[in-house]
Design an enzyme around this catalytic site. Structure first.
Site, mmCIF file in Angstrom:
data_model
loop_
_atom_site.group_PDB
_atom_site.id
_atom_site.type_symbol
_atom_site.label_atom_id
_atom_site.label_comp_id
_atom_site.label_asym_id
_atom_site.label_seq_id
_atom_site.Cartn_x
_atom_site.Cartn_y
_atom_site.Cartn_z
ATOM 1 N N ASP A 114 4.005 19.595 60.308
ATOM 2 C CA ASP A 114 3.984 19.452 61.722
ATOM 3 C C ASP A 114 2.809 18.757 62.060
ATOM 4 O OD1 ASP A 114 5.101 20.075 64.759
ATOM 5 O OD2 ASP A 114 2.865 20.451 64.912
ATOM 6 N N TYR A 124 -3.059 14.113 66.330
ATOM 7 C CA TYR A 124 -3.841 14.425 65.323
ATOM 8 C C TYR A 124 -4.971 13.573 64.503
ATOM 9 C CZ TYR A 124 -0.655 18.713 66.543
ATOM 10 O OH TYR A 124 -0.062 19.470 67.247
ATOM 11 N N LYS A 136 4.897 13.853 67.036
ATOM 12 C CA LYS A 136 5.142 13.612 68.444
ATOM 13 C C LYS A 136 4.081 12.401 69.308
ATOM 14 C CE LYS A 136 3.950 18.528 67.739
ATOM 15 N NZ LYS A 136 3.037 18.508 66.897
ATOM 16 N N HIS A 138 5.082 15.528 73.463
ATOM 17 C CA HIS A 138 4.149 16.451 73.313
ATOM 18 C C HIS A 138 3.907 17.491 74.355
ATOM 19 C CE1 HIS A 138 0.577 16.794 70.509
ATOM 20 N NE2 HIS A 138 0.660 18.009 70.876
HETATM 21 N N1 LIG Z 1 2.747 20.943 70.447
HETATM 22 C C1 LIG Z 1 1.586 21.444 70.611
HETATM 23 O O1 LIG Z 1 0.868 21.213 71.834
HETATM 24 C C2 LIG Z 1 0.456 22.029 69.897
HETATM 25 C C3 LIG Z 1 -0.861 22.540 70.155
HETATM 26 C C4 LIG Z 1 -1.623 23.064 69.198
HETATM 27 C C5 LIG Z 1 -1.067 23.263 67.829
HETATM 28 N N2 LIG Z 1 0.137 22.862 67.538
HETATM 29 C C6 LIG Z 1 0.715 22.720 66.046
HETATM 30 O O2 LIG Z 1 0.723 24.257 65.716
HETATM 31 C C7 LIG Z 1 -0.085 24.527 64.638
HETATM 32 C C8 LIG Z 1 -0.867 25.641 64.449
HETATM 33 O O3 LIG Z 1 -1.482 25.861 65.606
HETATM 34 P P1 LIG Z 1 -3.240 25.807 65.435
HETATM 35 O O4 LIG Z 1 -3.468 24.995 64.338
HETATM 36 O O5 LIG Z 1 -3.747 25.499 66.678
HETATM 37 O O6 LIG Z 1 -3.537 27.583 65.495
HETATM 38 P P2 LIG Z 1 -3.100 28.699 64.200
HETATM 39 O O7 LIG Z 1 -2.364 28.276 63.233
HETATM 40 O O8 LIG Z 1 -2.663 29.809 65.111
HETATM 41 O O9 LIG Z 1 -4.512 28.995 63.660
HETATM 42 C C9 LIG Z 1 -5.299 28.434 62.836
HETATM 43 C C10 LIG Z 1 -6.588 28.868 62.646
HETATM 44 O O10 LIG Z 1 -6.366 30.436 62.240
HETATM 45 C C11 LIG Z 1 -6.951 30.323 60.857
HETATM 46 N N3 LIG Z 1 -6.404 31.101 59.886
HETATM 47 C C12 LIG Z 1 -5.083 30.669 59.499
HETATM 48 N N4 LIG Z 1 -4.356 31.480 58.555
HETATM 49 C C13 LIG Z 1 -5.471 32.577 58.711
HETATM 50 C C14 LIG Z 1 -5.127 33.669 57.984
HETATM 51 N N5 LIG Z 1 -4.168 34.273 57.191
HETATM 52 N N6 LIG Z 1 -6.501 34.734 58.381
HETATM 53 C C15 LIG Z 1 -7.351 34.310 59.123
HETATM 54 N N7 LIG Z 1 -7.307 33.106 59.676
HETATM 55 C C16 LIG Z 1 -6.430 32.236 59.499
HETATM 56 C C17 LIG Z 1 -7.276 28.882 60.555
HETATM 57 O O11 LIG Z 1 -8.505 28.796 59.709
HETATM 58 P P3 LIG Z 1 -8.668 27.718 58.530
HETATM 59 O O12 LIG Z 1 -7.877 26.567 58.636
HETATM 60 O O13 LIG Z 1 -10.172 27.450 58.468
HETATM 61 O O14 LIG Z 1 -8.249 28.623 57.182
HETATM 62 C C18 LIG Z 1 -7.547 28.103 61.699
HETATM 63 O O15 LIG Z 1 -8.789 28.114 62.284
HETATM 64 C C19 LIG Z 1 -1.035 23.273 64.716
HETATM 65 O O16 LIG Z 1 -1.849 22.760 63.299
HETATM 66 C C20 LIG Z 1 -0.169 22.076 64.978
HETATM 67 O O17 LIG Z 1 0.772 21.530 63.870
HETATM 68 C C21 LIG Z 1 0.920 22.213 68.313
#
Ligand SMILES: NC(=O)c1ccc[n+]([C@@H]2O[C@H](COP(=O)([O-])OP(=O)(O)OC[C@H]3O[C@@H](n4cnc5c(N)ncnc54)[C@H](OP(=O)(O)O)[C@@H]3O)[C@@H](O)[C@H]2O)c1
Length: 280
Positions: free
Chosen positions: A49, A54, A79, A112
């Site tokens: 994704d 990004y 997106k 988005h």
């Molecule tokens: N559509 C939208 O508006 C929107 C908005 C935000 C995000 N997204 C998408 O959703 C995806 C995921 O969301 P996100 O990146 O915001 O947040 P997330 O996946 O909830 O959390 C990512 C964070 O958690 C840490 N983490 C991951 N696995 C872990 C584990 N097993 N134990 C402890 N910490 C852990 C990561 O650290 P490290 O990387 O340092 O390991 C990073 O800091 C994004 O990458 C993007 O593709 C979409």
């Protein structure tokens, strides 16, 4: 409930989408991104994704080109950003994304955020891309019930997915039920609450009970709630950990424990705040 990493959703237009994908937001360091993607593919991730916002579509495209994966072995979502919305703007944004990703066809193209002034024009452009076969499926992100209702007044094609902020602090249950009625898959962004929920004692206790980590408890809770997940990590051990959630099951009581963490706190903007701020 028997679940497996290779499970897919059959979307409302008939195509299959892996339920458990890999998010690449904030992965911008090329070397770390490559290591993360290699690890993700090794452990079995097949959905990636990204978004023009990004700034890593090119790096993701380079990775696919050299990965040895055949085109039908991976699924890519991207997106257009808010400043790229509108009819002509969306078509141009798509072309740029397509070029960077180096793909003839994108699997899933999402709006988005719901942006008011260009709301219908953007969707009309997205429908054109779908009609022309340049994308296999089209969907939205950050659309609440009233945005979906507005879209449905003129859409020819309904979204297949709504990607929404969803985690134990902000489970989005009401919207989830509405999406189920509309046959739109609920995909959780920030499924781990960007790591912010993982210190919760309830999760630590459940992790101990199941011999898992708090992150694994949260991801499993999403799956058992029929929600698609796209956790992000650039840490190889965590990428593996986040995939290893298919050898245990949360009981109904465990699920209710996690439900108790709902405090309505988001990690990002409410859609209507982004919606009116057309400059972002
Ligand atoms: N559509 C939208 O508006 C929107 C908005 C935000 C995000 N997204 C998408 O959703 C995806 C995921 O969301 P996100 O990146 O915001 O947040 P997330 O996946 O909830 O959390 C990512 C964070 O958690 C840490 N983490 C991951 N696995 C872990 C584990 N097993 N134990 C402890 N910490 C852990 C990561 O650290 P490290 O990387 O340092 O390991 C990073 O800091 C994004 O990458 C993007 O593709 C979409």
């Amino acid at each position: 409930m028997t679940l497996s990493f290779s499970d897919t959703y059959k979307l409302n237009n008939g195509i299959e989408m892996p339920r458990h994908g890999f998010g690449v937001y904030k992965l911008t360091d090329e070397k770390r991104m490559r290591t993360a993607l290699e690890t993700a593919v090794d452990v079995g991730y097949r959905l990636f994704d990204t978004a023009s916002f990004y700034h890593n579509e090119k790096e993701l495209g380079d990775f696919f080109a050299s990965s040895g994966l055949k085109r039908d072995e991976f699924f890519v979502t991207t997106k257009m950003w808010n400043t790229e919305q509108g009819y002509d703007e969306t078509l141009r944004a798509f072309e740029k994304s397509q070029k960077k990703l180096q793909l003839d066809q994108i699997d899933l193209y999402l709006v988005h955020w719901p942006k008011q002034d260009t709301f219908f024009e953007t969707w009309r452009a997205v429908e054109k891309l779908y009609d022309e076969g340049l994308v296999r499926a089209i969907g939205v992100s950050n659309f609440e019930a009233h945005h979906l209702d507005r879209l449905r007044t003129s859409a020819n094609v309904l979204p297949v997915v709504d990607q929404l902020e969803t985690h134990p602090h902000f489970p989005n249950r009401l919207l989830h039920r509405y999406l189920e009625e509309l046959h739109i898959v609920h995909q959780a962004w920030s499924p781990l609450g960007r790591g912010g929920v993982l210190e919760e004692q309830i999760l630590i206790d459940l992790a101990k009970k199941h011999g898992k980590s708090p992150a694994q408890i949260v991801l499993r809770w999403h799956l058992q709630n029929n929600i698609s997940i796209i956790p992000k990590s650039e840490t190889p051990s965590r990428i593996k950990e986040n995939a290893a959630i298919y050898d245990f099951e949360l009981t109904e009581a465990d699920m209710h424990q996690v439900d108790r963490l709902n405090n309505g706190e988001r990690v990002s903007h409410a859609p209507d705040v982004m919606y009116v701020r057309s400059e972002i």
